[in-house]
Motif scaffolding. Structure first.
Motif, PDB file in Angstrom:
ATOM      1  N   PRO A 280       6.407   4.371  -2.196  1.00 11.39           N
ATOM      2  CA  PRO A 280       6.128   2.967  -1.878  1.00 11.39           C
ATOM      3  C   PRO A 280       7.187   2.330  -1.004  1.00 11.39           C
ATOM      4  O   PRO A 280       8.362   2.741  -1.003  1.00 11.39           O
ATOM      5  CB  PRO A 280       6.085   2.302  -3.262  1.00 11.39           C
ATOM      6  CG  PRO A 280       6.929   3.165  -4.121  1.00 11.39           C
ATOM      7  CD  PRO A 280       6.717   4.565  -3.627  1.00 11.39           C
TER       8      PRO A 280
ATOM      9  N   GLU B  25      -3.813   4.924   2.838  1.00  8.98           N
ATOM     10  CA  GLU B  25      -2.378   4.932   3.125  1.00  8.98           C
ATOM     11  C   GLU B  25      -1.616   5.530   1.941  1.00  8.98           C
ATOM     12  O   GLU B  25      -1.836   6.667   1.571  1.00  8.98           O
ATOM     13  CB  GLU B  25      -1.907   3.514   3.467  1.00  8.98           C
ATOM     14  CG  GLU B  25      -2.561   2.986   4.744  1.00  8.98           C
ATOM     15  CD  GLU B  25      -2.104   1.576   5.102  1.00  8.98           C
ATOM     16  OE1 GLU B  25      -2.549   1.073   6.135  1.00  8.98           O
ATOM     17  OE2 GLU B  25      -1.295   0.995   4.351  1.00  8.98           O
ATOM     18  N   ARG B  26      -0.723   4.774   1.293  1.00  5.68           N
ATOM     19  CA  ARG B  26       0.095   5.312   0.204  1.00  5.68           C
ATOM     20  C   ARG B  26      -0.578   5.181  -1.161  1.00  5.68           C
ATOM     21  O   ARG B  26       0.007   5.534  -2.185  1.00  5.68           O
ATOM     22  CB  ARG B  26       1.455   4.578   0.178  1.00  5.68           C
ATOM     23  CG  ARG B  26       2.297   4.838   1.426  1.00  5.68           C
ATOM     24  CD  ARG B  26       3.581   4.024   1.410  1.00  5.68           C
ATOM     25  NE  ARG B  26       3.325   2.588   1.516  1.00  5.68           N
ATOM     26  CZ  ARG B  26       3.024   1.974   2.661  1.00  5.68           C
ATOM     27  NH1 ARG B  26       2.950   2.651   3.782  1.00  5.68           N
ATOM     28  NH2 ARG B  26       2.804   0.662   2.680  1.00  5.68           N
ATOM     29  N   LEU B  27      -1.793   4.677  -1.198  1.00  8.13           N
ATOM     30  CA  LEU B  27      -2.514   4.440  -2.451  1.00  8.13           C
ATOM     31  C   LEU B  27      -3.625   5.463  -2.663  1.00  8.13           C
ATOM     32  O   LEU B  27      -4.343   5.808  -1.731  1.00  8.13           O
ATOM     33  CB  LEU B  27      -3.118   3.038  -2.454  1.00  8.13           C
ATOM     34  CG  LEU B  27      -2.160   1.865  -2.303  1.00  8.13           C
ATOM     35  CD1 LEU B  27      -2.938   0.556  -2.245  1.00  8.13           C
ATOM     36  CD2 LEU B  27      -1.137   1.839  -3.419  1.00  8.13           C
TER      37      LEU B  27
ATOM     38  N   GLU C  29       6.785  -3.615   1.247  1.00 11.39           N
ATOM     39  CA  GLU C  29       5.558  -4.366   1.550  1.00 11.39           C
ATOM     40  C   GLU C  29       4.401  -4.034   0.596  1.00 11.39           C
ATOM     41  O   GLU C  29       3.356  -4.694   0.637  1.00 11.39           O
ATOM     42  CB  GLU C  29       5.104  -4.146   2.996  1.00 11.39           C
ATOM     43  CG  GLU C  29       4.972  -2.703   3.418  1.00 11.39           C
ATOM     44  CD  GLU C  29       6.194  -2.197   4.155  1.00 11.39           C
ATOM     45  OE1 GLU C  29       7.338  -2.520   3.741  1.00 11.39           O
ATOM     46  OE2 GLU C  29       6.007  -1.462   5.155  1.00 11.39           O
ATOM     47  N   ASP C  30       4.574  -3.039  -0.255  1.00  4.90           N
ATOM     48  CA  ASP C  30       3.571  -2.739  -1.285  1.00  4.90           C
ATOM     49  C   ASP C  30       3.720  -3.646  -2.509  1.00  4.90           C
ATOM     50  O   ASP C  30       2.896  -3.606  -3.425  1.00  4.90           O
ATOM     51  CB  ASP C  30       3.675  -1.276  -1.725  1.00  4.90           C
ATOM     52  CG  ASP C  30       3.317  -0.308  -0.616  1.00  4.90           C
ATOM     53  OD1 ASP C  30       3.975   0.746  -0.504  1.00  4.90           O
ATOM     54  OD2 ASP C  30       2.390  -0.605   0.159  1.00  4.90           O
TER      55      ASP C  30
ATOM     56  N   ARG D   5      -5.722  -5.907  -4.479  1.00  2.64           N
ATOM     57  CA  ARG D   5      -4.324  -6.285  -4.335  1.00  2.64           C
ATOM     58  C   ARG D   5      -4.278  -7.786  -4.170  1.00  2.64           C
ATOM     59  O   ARG D   5      -5.079  -8.367  -3.427  1.00  2.64           O
ATOM     60  CB  ARG D   5      -3.729  -5.602  -3.101  1.00  2.64           C
ATOM     61  CG  ARG D   5      -2.368  -6.129  -2.707  1.00  2.64           C
ATOM     62  CD  ARG D   5      -1.934  -5.669  -1.339  1.00  2.64           C
ATOM     63  NE  ARG D   5      -0.739  -6.396  -0.939  1.00  2.64           N
ATOM     64  CZ  ARG D   5       0.379  -5.820  -0.533  1.00  2.64           C
ATOM     65  NH1 ARG D   5       0.464  -4.496  -0.430  1.00  2.64           N
ATOM     66  NH2 ARG D   5       1.433  -6.551  -0.188  1.00  2.64           N
TER      67      ARG D   5
ATOM     68  N   TYR E  26      -1.545  -5.867  -8.636  1.00  2.00           N
ATOM     69  CA  TYR E  26      -2.707  -5.010  -8.466  1.00  2.00           C
ATOM     70  C   TYR E  26      -3.664  -5.267  -9.632  1.00  2.00           C
ATOM     71  O   TYR E  26      -3.295  -5.138 -10.801  1.00  2.00           O
ATOM     72  CB  TYR E  26      -2.293  -3.542  -8.385  1.00  2.00           C
ATOM     73  CG  TYR E  26      -1.569  -3.261  -7.091  1.00  2.00           C
ATOM     74  CD1 TYR E  26      -0.201  -3.478  -6.979  1.00  2.00           C
ATOM     75  CD2 TYR E  26      -2.258  -2.840  -5.957  1.00  2.00           C
ATOM     76  CE1 TYR E  26       0.468  -3.272  -5.781  1.00  2.00           C
ATOM     77  CE2 TYR E  26      -1.598  -2.624  -4.749  1.00  2.00           C
ATOM     78  CZ  TYR E  26      -0.239  -2.848  -4.673  1.00  2.00           C
ATOM     79  OH  TYR E  26       0.409  -2.655  -3.476  1.00  2.00           O
TER      80      TYR E  26
ATOM     81  N   ILE F 250       0.760   5.369  -6.450  1.00  4.24           N
ATOM     82  CA  ILE F 250       1.444   4.855  -5.260  1.00  4.24           C
ATOM     83  C   ILE F 250       2.513   5.879  -4.878  1.00  4.24           C
ATOM     84  O   ILE F 250       3.461   6.114  -5.643  1.00  4.24           O
ATOM     85  CB  ILE F 250       2.079   3.484  -5.545  1.00  4.24           C
ATOM     86  CG1 ILE F 250       0.999   2.525  -6.025  1.00  4.24           C
ATOM     87  CG2 ILE F 250       2.764   2.947  -4.305  1.00  4.24           C
ATOM     88  CD1 ILE F 250       1.511   1.162  -6.422  1.00  4.24           C
TER      89      ILE F 250
END
Lengths: 114, 111
Positions: free
Chosen positions: B78, B60-62, B81-82, B37, B86, B75
């Motif tokens: 999301p 986390e969300r990934l 803040e994401d 990232r 990438y 993702i």
């Protein structure tokens, strides 16, 4: 926090000048590599040093040179700067292993050539 | 020639709208595939390494997955803040451990 620190963070140079960028690697990481990242592009591999010797080089001319010191810190030197050398220069460190070892990047040095 | 192509170039999502980023690669023997990232003006931040087809990793969300020709970064739900670029990179078996990067996907997540 990756433990890879670079200096300076920003600098402006004139075409034809020379520049030295510095990197301090994460403790214990004996391999350091440098990348050039132009705006909107992915990083491009410049070269890699292992135990103070260059052991890999990308498609960059000889005016891009480097050094690695016994404490694993490193320098990137660029001679005869050209306008196209304007980019973010990234230092990365790692410990070579048999598997794909994680490569950690510093925050980079922004070079502008005018 | 070893090569990495990422798509889309840019992606705009609403908060909570799940999606996937694609990384297609050609390499003569894969040592590993990396996801990073990158926030504006910063260096790439390591996310995952995948070593072989069928492997999956989550944070986390990934969630990153790998096949013999491509990798996906999923993702889920999301948040703003994401938002970041990438980057996908491969490392070949032969030679030293240089990374070959794609151009990245710029993700913007709006509230």
């Amino acid at each position: 926090e990756t433990g890879v620190t670079q200096s300076p963070t920003h600098l402006i140079k004139t075409r034809g000048q020379q520049v030295t960028l510095r990197c301090s690697s994460q403790s214990g990481h004996n391999t350091v590599s440098w990348y050039q990242q132009a705006l909107g592009q992915g990083p491009q591999f410049i070269f890699q040093y292992y135990r103070e010797e260059e052991n890999g080089r990308g498609n960059f001319p000889p005016r891009f040179s480097g050094l690695q010191f016994p404490n694993y810190s490193s320098e990137l030197n660029v001679n005869a700067l050209e306008l196209d050398d304007s980019a973010l220069y990234l230092c990365a460190s790692s410990i070579p292993t048999d598997r794909a070892n994680t490569i950690y990047f510093g925050e980079g040095s922004w070079l502008t050539v005018v | 020639e070893d090569q990495v192509t990422q798509s889309p170039e840019a992606l705009r999502l609403q908060e909570g709208e799940s999606s996937s980023l694609n990384c297609s690669y050609t390499v003569s023997g894969l040592r590993g595939l990396f996801w990073y990232r990158q926030d504006p003006g910063k260096g790439p931040e390591f996310l995952f390494t995948l070593y072989s087809a069928g492997e999956e990793k989550e944070k986390e969300r990934l969630k990153a997955t790998l096949t013999k020709k491509e990798s996906f970064l999923h993702i889920t739900a999301p948040k703003p803040e994401d938002s970041a670029t990438y980057l996908c990179a491969v490392q070949a078996l032969r030679g030293y451990n240089k990374l070959i990067f794609g151009a990245g996907t710029r993700l913007a997540v709006h509230p």
